[in-house]
Scaffold this motif. Sequence first.
Motif, PDB file in Angstrom:
ATOM      1  N   GLN A 140       0.823  -1.203   0.000  1.00 60.56           N
ATOM      2  CA  GLN A 140       0.000   0.000   0.000  1.00 60.56           C
ATOM      3  C   GLN A 140       0.862   1.260   0.000  1.00 60.56           C
ATOM      4  O   GLN A 140       0.554   2.233  -0.686  1.00 60.56           O
ATOM      5  N   TYR A 141       1.942   1.242   0.771  1.00 62.82           N
ATOM      6  CA  TYR A 141       2.845   2.397   0.799  1.00 62.82           C
ATOM      7  C   TYR A 141       3.423   2.647  -0.597  1.00 62.82           C
ATOM      8  O   TYR A 141       3.377   3.758  -1.117  1.00 62.82           O
ATOM      9  N   SER A 142       3.920   1.582  -1.196  1.00 65.37           N
ATOM     10  CA  SER A 142       4.507   1.686  -2.529  1.00 65.37           C
ATOM     11  C   SER A 142       3.488   2.210  -3.534  1.00 65.37           C
ATOM     12  O   SER A 142       3.775   3.124  -4.312  1.00 65.37           O
ATOM     13  N   GLN A 143       2.290   1.650  -3.503  1.00 61.60           N
ATOM     14  CA  GLN A 143       1.248   2.039  -4.460  1.00 61.60           C
ATOM     15  C   GLN A 143       0.826   3.497  -4.266  1.00 61.60           C
ATOM     16  O   GLN A 143       0.714   4.254  -5.225  1.00 61.60           O
ATOM     17  N   ALA A 202      -6.489   3.035   8.259  1.00 58.39           N
ATOM     18  CA  ALA A 202      -6.585   2.214   7.050  1.00 58.39           C
ATOM     19  C   ALA A 202      -7.447   0.976   7.244  1.00 58.39           C
ATOM     20  O   ALA A 202      -7.262   0.228   8.194  1.00 58.39           O
ATOM     21  N   ARG A 203      -8.385   0.765   6.319  1.00 60.45           N
ATOM     22  CA  ARG A 203      -9.248  -0.418   6.380  1.00 60.45           C
ATOM     23  C   ARG A 203      -8.489  -1.691   6.040  1.00 60.45           C
ATOM     24  O   ARG A 203      -8.805  -2.751   6.559  1.00 60.45           O
ATOM     25  N   LYS A 244      -7.301  -3.816   8.962  1.00 57.53           N
ATOM     26  CA  LYS A 244      -8.245  -4.360   9.943  1.00 57.53           C
ATOM     27  C   LYS A 244      -8.930  -5.620   9.411  1.00 57.53           C
ATOM     28  O   LYS A 244     -10.061  -5.585   8.955  1.00 57.53           O
ATOM     29  N   PHE A 245      -8.218  -6.750   9.482  1.00 52.54           N
ATOM     30  CA  PHE A 245      -8.731  -8.017   8.952  1.00 52.54           C
ATOM     31  C   PHE A 245     -10.065  -8.408   9.580  1.00 52.54           C
ATOM     32  O   PHE A 245     -10.964  -8.866   8.907  1.00 52.54           O
ATOM     33  N   ARG A 246     -10.167  -8.250  10.882  1.00 48.85           N
ATOM     34  CA  ARG A 246     -11.404  -8.661  11.557  1.00 48.85           C
ATOM     35  C   ARG A 246     -12.614  -7.916  10.996  1.00 48.85           C
ATOM     36  O   ARG A 246     -13.638  -8.511  10.695  1.00 48.85           O
ATOM     37  N   GLU A 247     -12.479  -6.593  10.848  1.00 53.46           N
ATOM     38  CA  GLU A 247     -13.582  -5.794  10.301  1.00 53.46           C
ATOM     39  C   GLU A 247     -13.925  -6.212   8.871  1.00 53.46           C
ATOM     40  O   GLU A 247     -15.092  -6.306   8.507  1.00 53.46           O
ATOM     41  N   LEU A 248     -12.897  -6.460   8.074  1.00 56.96           N
ATOM     42  CA  LEU A 248     -13.126  -6.876   6.689  1.00 56.96           C
ATOM     43  C   LEU A 248     -13.871  -8.204   6.628  1.00 56.96           C
ATOM     44  O   LEU A 248     -14.841  -8.350   5.891  1.00 56.96           O
TER      45      LEU A 248
END
Length: 135
Positions: free
Chosen positions: A14-17, A39-40, A43-47
């Motif tokens: 994500q940083y690179s992109q 950042a969403r 957050k694996f649990r929320e996803l």
Amino acid sequence: VFYLRPQALILKSQYSQQLREGYISLSFDEFYVKAKKVARFWKFRELCERWLNLLDDGELSVRSAVKADLIGNDVVKDFFKIFIGAGEIQLPKIKSRNESLTQGKAYAIRKLILEHDLSSIPFEKRRILLRDFIL
């Protein structure tokens, strides 16, 4: 099907992109601090819960997106084998067009953005300029 990458790899990607696209001019450490808060993708649990609320029991399959864990080291082959039951499939070889930035390129992009105030250029033009710069 929900493929999960280790958070450290997602963060780096994500940083690179975002740097490559001109969204940010943060250092990696600054990006990490911000990403942990907002950042969403972090957050694996929320996803997963969001998808679980939309699907019936047993309809969500979670798999590792680490190449070594995938059938044939390929997410497409993995998907077809696990979820469709397809036998060995032959896919055309495609060169990745989403290569990670080296530390040197990341530094050069940040320097370019910060020293030449690229934030004043409309996003699409800035994105094209940065894309051409890193090629």
